[in-house]
Design an enzyme around this catalytic site. Structure first.
Site, PDB file in Angstrom:
ATOM      1  N   VAL A 278      86.797  31.847  52.353  1.00 27.88           N
ATOM      2  CA  VAL A 278      88.126  31.288  52.645  1.00 27.88           C
ATOM      3  C   VAL A 278      88.434  31.311  54.143  1.00 27.88           C
ATOM      4  CG1 VAL A 278      89.065  31.770  50.351  1.00 27.88           C
ATOM      5  CG2 VAL A 278      89.251  33.500  52.148  1.00 27.88           C
ATOM      6  N   HIS A 453      65.769  -0.990  62.813  1.00 22.92           N
ATOM      7  CA  HIS A 453      65.738  -1.457  61.420  1.00 22.92           C
ATOM      8  C   HIS A 453      64.391  -1.114  60.808  1.00 22.92           C
ATOM      9  CE1 HIS A 453      66.603  -3.944  57.954  1.00 22.92           C
ATOM     10  NE2 HIS A 453      65.377  -4.439  58.067  1.00 22.92           N
TER      11      HIS A 453
HETATM   12  P1  NAD Z   1      87.019  26.660  55.799  1.00 24.02           P
HETATM   13  O1  NAD Z   1      88.251  26.821  56.567  1.00 24.02           O
HETATM   14  O2  NAD Z   1      86.129  25.497  56.046  1.00 24.02           O
HETATM   15  O3  NAD Z   1      87.354  26.606  54.226  1.00 24.02           O
HETATM   16  C1  NAD Z   1      88.066  27.600  53.567  1.00 24.02           C
HETATM   17  C2  NAD Z   1      88.683  26.974  52.329  1.00 24.02           C
HETATM   18  O4  NAD Z   1      89.235  28.002  51.542  1.00 24.02           O
HETATM   19  C3  NAD Z   1      89.817  26.002  52.653  1.00 24.02           C
HETATM   20  O5  NAD Z   1      89.580  24.803  51.968  1.00 24.02           O
HETATM   21  C4  NAD Z   1      91.061  26.723  52.148  1.00 24.02           C
HETATM   22  O6  NAD Z   1      92.055  25.852  51.650  1.00 24.02           O
HETATM   23  C5  NAD Z   1      90.487  27.565  51.026  1.00 24.02           C
HETATM   24  N1  NAD Z   1      91.242  28.780  50.692  1.00 24.02           N
HETATM   25  C6  NAD Z   1      91.807  29.641  51.565  1.00 24.02           C
HETATM   26  N2  NAD Z   1      92.347  30.681  50.876  1.00 24.02           N
HETATM   27  C7  NAD Z   1      92.081  30.467  49.567  1.00 24.02           C
HETATM   28  C8  NAD Z   1      92.344  31.189  48.357  1.00 24.02           C
HETATM   29  N3  NAD Z   1      92.964  32.368  48.381  1.00 24.02           N
HETATM   30  N4  NAD Z   1      91.907  30.667  47.181  1.00 24.02           N
HETATM   31  C9  NAD Z   1      91.241  29.482  47.154  1.00 24.02           C
HETATM   32  N5  NAD Z   1      90.963  28.767  48.256  1.00 24.02           N
HETATM   33  C10 NAD Z   1      91.361  29.259  49.442  1.00 24.02           C
HETATM   34  O7  NAD Z   1      86.235  28.049  55.967  1.00 24.02           O
HETATM   35  P2  NAD Z   1      84.764  28.453  55.528  1.00 24.02           P
HETATM   36  O8  NAD Z   1      84.220  27.484  54.550  1.00 24.02           O
HETATM   37  O9  NAD Z   1      84.869  29.879  55.145  1.00 24.02           O
HETATM   38  O10 NAD Z   1      83.954  28.293  56.877  1.00 24.02           O
HETATM   39  C11 NAD Z   1      84.294  29.097  58.032  1.00 24.02           C
HETATM   40  C12 NAD Z   1      83.987  28.387  59.315  1.00 24.02           C
HETATM   41  O11 NAD Z   1      82.592  28.224  59.459  1.00 24.02           O
HETATM   42  C13 NAD Z   1      84.624  27.015  59.372  1.00 24.02           C
HETATM   43  O12 NAD Z   1      85.273  26.857  60.592  1.00 24.02           O
HETATM   44  C14 NAD Z   1      83.466  26.085  59.250  1.00 24.02           C
HETATM   45  O13 NAD Z   1      83.650  24.877  59.981  1.00 24.02           O
HETATM   46  C15 NAD Z   1      82.297  26.898  59.796  1.00 24.02           C
HETATM   47  N6  NAD Z   1      81.066  26.439  59.121  1.00 24.02           N
HETATM   48  C16 NAD Z   1      80.524  25.263  59.513  1.00 24.02           C
HETATM   49  C17 NAD Z   1      79.412  24.783  58.845  1.00 24.02           C
HETATM   50  C18 NAD Z   1      78.813  23.460  59.251  1.00 24.02           C
HETATM   51  O14 NAD Z   1      79.132  22.986  60.333  1.00 24.02           O
HETATM   52  N7  NAD Z   1      78.014  22.810  58.419  1.00 24.02           N
HETATM   53  C19 NAD Z   1      78.848  25.486  57.800  1.00 24.02           C
HETATM   54  C20 NAD Z   1      79.456  26.684  57.433  1.00 24.02           C
HETATM   55  C21 NAD Z   1      80.562  27.155  58.111  1.00 24.02           C
END
Ligand code: NAD
Length: 465
Positions: A278, A453
């Site tokens: 989260v 292409h």
């Molecule tokens: P995130 O902010 O992307 O997603 C967290 C999600 O959890 C949100 O959709 C939110 O609404 C939800 N949420 C929050 N509290 C909740 C609850 N109590 N119950 C249910 N849902 C809830 O965070 P993340 O996925 O933990 O990732 C962390 C960071 O790492 C982010 O900034 C992300 O961009 C980065 N990351 C990037 C990549 C990539 O670039 N491919 C991969 C992994 C992580």
């Protein structure tokens, strides 16, 4: 006591990029890292997840190849072997960073660093004479440097949900990456980037997956039309995705939920493991002596050159809470070191042109603003879109798949403000769109770029009218 031009705390993408750039400029640099070089990205983030996801995709493709006229019997996978391969990939890359820093004569200290009080006045503030700086302690040594760069990253956020603490059924992403056995079933709390990438991994390896997302949609910051395509595919494939659903408490393997949508009438769910993803929070340990350091919502406030409000103190990467992506961290580090070295012309970060990718299957890749963000900023836009199936290469290699490419143009001058794609392998060509946004290309200018292409990247060219 040795005196360094730059002391860096944290050896992730921000820290090691800064160390390399300053060392290459002939400066004495010291970098402190308490774990392994490479930080979260290399050790417990981007690279290990992509290694495992690639293994899962091989298995998934092998078991879903009939649509291409190929059938394979008795296809199996060995999760422990996938994990072993992941560890080897990580180890080689960490060794590469170590060798690069070594070649650049950067001093690397393995240990937890603490900034010592008081912070001496800055160079500019001293009326000539003796050079002053910051003091950092690590182990039983104290080090002095003219500049400090905080690159301490972030850690998984543990929400205040009753029953999470000390519960052996709970995993964070680091636990999930370390496990040598697959869970029998998994509930993923948080349908953000981490949540959906792990949902992909487990689903492709045959583990029953449920995603619980508090917001009305998974991946709430992305283009909703793009996300809907993923949502439809994943639900059809059997991933249970509950949106507008809150986790009230957790008791052992059972999650109690409440939903404000009609997507479920369930009140509790049980699974072997529960992955909590989260969000992440800045790591601020060891910085307590930086009296007066400015924070905003638990992250260090920096200016356009990643300078903090304290003299000679910079911060880069997740700890600044800007955009938690490895490529943002490394770009911030380049800009900050450029500022420190007084490079001319000084560079800035184009935060409006940062690409991002979600490694689901299909991948999602985007850069710039969405239609919804444009509306909230009162920017009139034109939206152009095409299904990915418009691309010959996409059709050849993505049997039965759909996909979308959306282009957001400024309605007044037709400059490219955003591009949002779903469909493999959009992660590999979003950089072309980033280039257009970064350079402020108009649609007509972008249209003049020739794309090879047959590649799926041609969809960018075709979407521009
Ligand atoms: P995130 O902010 O992307 O997603 C967290 C999600 O959890 C949100 O959709 C939110 O609404 C939800 N949420 C929050 N509290 C909740 C609850 N109590 N119950 C249910 N849902 C809830 O965070 P993340 O996925 O933990 O990732 C962390 C960071 O790492 C982010 O900034 C992300 O961009 C980065 N990351 C990037 C990549 C990539 O670039 N491919 C991969 C992994 C992580």
């Amino acid at each position: 006591m040795n005196r360094y031009f730059l002391a860096i705390i944290g050896g992730g993408p921000a820290g090691y990029t800064a160390a390399e750039k300053a060392s290459k400029a002939g400066k004495d640099v010291i970098l402190f890292e308490q774990n392994a070089l490479g930080g979260t990205c290399l050790n417990v983030g981007c690279i290990p997840t992509k290694s495992l996801l690639y293994g899962a995709k091989q298995y998934y493709n092998a078991t879903h190849a009939q649509k291409y006229g190929v059938s394979a019997e008795n296809v199996t996978f060995d999760f422990a072997a996938m994990q072993k391969r992941k560890t080897i990939v990580v180890r080689k890359l960490v060794a590469g960073i170590k060798a690069r820093l070594n070649n650049d004569h950067c001093t690397v200290v393995n240990g937890a660093a603490t900034v010592l009080p008081p912070l001496a006045p800055s160079l500019e503030e001293r009326a000539g004479g003796e050079v002053c700086g910051v003091l950092v302690s690590c182990g039983d040594q104290t080090y002095e440097a003219e500049n400090l760069m905080i690159c301490t990253g972030s850690t998984n956020f543990v929400p205040p949900i009753p029953g999470i603490k000390d519960n052996p059924a709970i995993w964070d992403s680091t636990d999930a990456l370390a496990a040598t056995e697959l869970p029998a079933s998994i509930i993923i709390v948080g349908g953000g980037v981490i949540g959906m990438e792990f949902a992909t991994l487990y689903h492709e390896l045959g583990v029953p997956v449920t995603v619980i997302e508090a917001m009305p949609s998974i991946l709430p910051n992305l283009d909703p039309e793009v996300v809907q395509i993923l949502l439809d595919k994943y639900r059809k494939a059997g991933i249970q995705i509950l949106t507008s659903t809150k986790v009230e408490s957790i008791d052992g393997n059972t999650v109690s939920i409440s939903s404000s949508s009609s997507s479920t009438s369930l009140t509790s769910l049980t699974s072997d493991k529960i992955l909590v993803s989260v969000g992440r929070r800045a790591n601020l340990q060891g910085l307590e002596a930086l009296d007066g350091l400015e924070f905003n919502r638990g992250a260090i406030v920096v200016d356009e050159f990643c300078k903090t409000n304290l003299p000679n103190v910079y911060a880069c990467g997740d700890v600044t809470g800007k955009i938690m992506l490895a490529h943002v961290a490394s770009r911030q580090a380049e800009v900050a070191v450029g500022r420190m070295l007084k490079e001319i012309p000084l560079q800035r970060i184009a935060y409006n042109a940062i690409p991002s990718v979600v490694y689901t299957n299909p991948e999602i890749a985007s850069v710039g603003i969405t239609e919804q963000q444009a509306e909230s900023m009162s920017i009139p836009v034109e939206v152009h879109k095409l299904p990915m199936t418009y691309s010959g290469r996409f059709m050849a290699e993505n049997e039965g798949e759909t996909g979308l490419c959306k282009l957001i143009l400024d309605a007044k001058n037709h400059s490219v403000l955003g591009v949002h794609c779903i469909g493999n392998p959009c992660s590999e060509f979003i950089a072309a769109a980033s280039f257009a946004v970064r350079m402020g290309y108009t649609a007509a200018e972008f249209r003049q770029v020739v794309f090879p292409h047959p590649t799926v990247s041609e969809i960018l060219h075709e979407t521009i009218v």
